[in-house]
Design an enzyme around this catalytic site. Sequence first.
Site, short mmCIF file in Angstrom:
data_model
loop_
_atom_site.label_atom_id
_atom_site.label_comp_id
_atom_site.label_asym_id
_atom_site.label_seq_id
_atom_site.Cartn_x
_atom_site.Cartn_y
_atom_site.Cartn_z
N ASN A 3 -14.88 1.93 -3.26
CA ASN A 3 -15.11 1.95 -1.81
C ASN A 3 -14.57 0.65 -1.21
O ASN A 3 -14.07 -0.23 -1.93
CB ASN A 3 -16.60 2.12 -1.52
CG ASN A 3 -16.89 2.42 -0.06
OD1 ASN A 3 -16.24 3.29 0.55
ND2 ASN A 3 -17.82 1.71 0.55
N LYS A 4 -14.67 0.52 0.08
CA LYS A 4 -14.13 -0.64 0.82
C LYS A 4 -14.47 -1.96 0.13
O LYS A 4 -15.60 -2.14 -0.32
CB LYS A 4 -14.70 -0.60 2.24
CG LYS A 4 -14.29 -1.73 3.16
CD LYS A 4 -12.79 -1.89 3.30
CE LYS A 4 -12.07 -0.62 3.71
NZ LYS A 4 -10.60 -0.76 3.76
N CYS A 45 -18.60 -1.07 5.93
CA CYS A 45 -17.45 -0.29 6.41
C CYS A 45 -17.90 0.83 7.34
O CYS A 45 -18.98 0.75 7.95
CB CYS A 45 -16.63 0.24 5.23
SG CYS A 45 -14.97 0.78 5.72
N ARG A 86 -1.50 6.53 1.36
CA ARG A 86 -2.52 5.57 0.89
C ARG A 86 -2.98 6.04 -0.50
O ARG A 86 -3.28 7.22 -0.68
CB ARG A 86 -3.71 5.48 1.86
CG ARG A 86 -3.34 4.88 3.21
CD ARG A 86 -4.57 4.61 4.05
NE ARG A 86 -5.29 3.43 3.61
CZ ARG A 86 -6.50 3.08 4.07
NH1 ARG A 86 -7.11 3.84 4.96
NH2 ARG A 86 -7.09 1.98 3.65
N LYS A 113 -14.61 13.59 -3.06
CA LYS A 113 -14.36 12.18 -3.43
C LYS A 113 -14.34 11.99 -4.95
O LYS A 113 -14.12 10.87 -5.42
CB LYS A 113 -15.44 11.27 -2.83
CG LYS A 113 -15.81 11.53 -1.39
CD LYS A 113 -14.76 11.06 -0.44
CE LYS A 113 -15.08 11.31 1.02
NZ LYS A 113 -16.26 10.61 1.52
N ARG A 135 -8.40 7.10 9.51
CA ARG A 135 -8.91 6.34 8.37
C ARG A 135 -10.24 6.93 7.91
O ARG A 135 -10.88 7.68 8.64
CB ARG A 135 -9.05 4.86 8.72
CG ARG A 135 -9.87 4.61 10.00
CD ARG A 135 -10.65 3.35 9.95
NE ARG A 135 -11.58 3.32 8.84
CZ ARG A 135 -12.73 3.98 8.80
NH1 ARG A 135 -13.14 4.72 9.81
NH2 ARG A 135 -13.52 3.90 7.74
N GLY A 136 -10.66 6.49 6.70
CA GLY A 136 -11.89 7.03 6.12
C GLY A 136 -11.53 8.28 5.32
O GLY A 136 -10.79 9.14 5.81
N ALA A 137 -12.06 8.35 4.09
CA ALA A 137 -11.59 9.36 3.14
C ALA A 137 -11.72 10.80 3.65
O ALA A 137 -10.79 11.61 3.51
CB ALA A 137 -12.35 9.19 1.83
N ALA A 138 -12.86 11.15 4.24
CA ALA A 138 -13.06 12.54 4.69
C ALA A 138 -12.13 12.86 5.86
O ALA A 138 -11.52 13.94 5.92
CB ALA A 138 -14.52 12.75 5.09
N ASP A 197 -14.45 6.17 -1.47
CA ASP A 197 -13.08 6.71 -1.40
C ASP A 197 -12.77 7.52 -2.64
O ASP A 197 -12.02 8.49 -2.59
CB ASP A 197 -12.08 5.57 -1.22
CG ASP A 197 -12.14 5.05 0.20
OD1 ASP A 197 -13.02 4.20 0.47
OD2 ASP A 197 -11.38 5.55 1.04
#
Length: 342
Positions: free
Chosen positions: A212-213, A133, A68, A238, A25-28, A202
């Site tokens: 973002n979250k 987050c 996702r 991003k 998880r997490g964009a990067a 994100d």
Amino acid sequence: MEDDPPGVDPVVDATATDIAEMRIRGAATIADAAAEALATHAERSEASSPEAFRAGMRAAARRLYETRPTAVSLPNALRYVLQGMDGETVADLRSSTIARAEAFRRDLEQAQAKLGEIGANRLRDGDVVMTHCHSTDALSCIEAALEDGKHVEAIVKETRPRKQGHITAEQLREWDVPVTLIVDNAARRYLDDADHVLVGADSIAADGSVINKIGTSGLAVNARERGVPVMVAAQTIKLHPDTMTGHTVAIEMRDENEVLSTDERSEITGLEETDGRSLEDANDRGLEEVDDGLIVENPAFDVTPPRHVDAIVTERGQFPPESIVTLMRELFGETIGEPWEA
Ligand code: RUB
């Protein structure tokens, strides 16, 4: 006779499942894992012709793409790797794809470190940072500030429903940063103690909106009202190229079970069992459509308008959100494709 549709390597399947179920998880981190999976697929491909190799790579990228929808780092990573697939033979295609994926992963790491150095310049010795987050880009700024010898403290928002704030707290404690963990609802109260709000992203849209979250936008509005600057740490991966041509960013809706368990639902509605099975299971099995009158919504992300953001920190420098489109044009040009659909 038609060729069988190309299969994807089991590693691609496993990575896609891990992304969908948020073990990755997490964009990067998602982008990095996707590039790694494409490289593994390229390495293990048994394609006997260049066409079959290319078709297999596209299928692998599609499988990852469909996991996702909100973090643009995923399609950006897939596009970058596929665009580097070059050659007339399977061997050349394979080696160029693997090299491209490796270069992508190296650049990602370097960009995060560079962004961290830039973001750290905004943090003064003794500053208190409020986080939301878990963002590796955001934490890279704190890490670089610590390396500069600054003392930094953190107020960490728990971040319901998945509580990624706990991951942030764990990382910060590993670095010996004093942490105050709060529930999301306490954020406004604790903003008076914060010098910065520091979050990741994100996706960043062409107008400077930050996706973002869920909860980021409310935090930013409160921070603006309290006079606390909002800093968004986001590598250029991003930046969402489609938003330059008017597309909006899809907001992922996740399973309601992340918010409310079946037992909790039963407690609220007073409806417990149907045909000896739980209500949800009964609905799943089509035994009996039961409407218990309760809707649970679980959007995973939200949109923070540029007017609530002070700076977007990238590896190319920091930008006022309204000027980010200039960087986007420079990086992506005007047209962007979806090479996995070719
Ligand atoms: C993660 C999240 C993070 C961004 C940036 O959401 O919103 O703030 O992805 O993270 P989820 P990073 O937990 O649903 O994936 O800076 O690590 O790319």
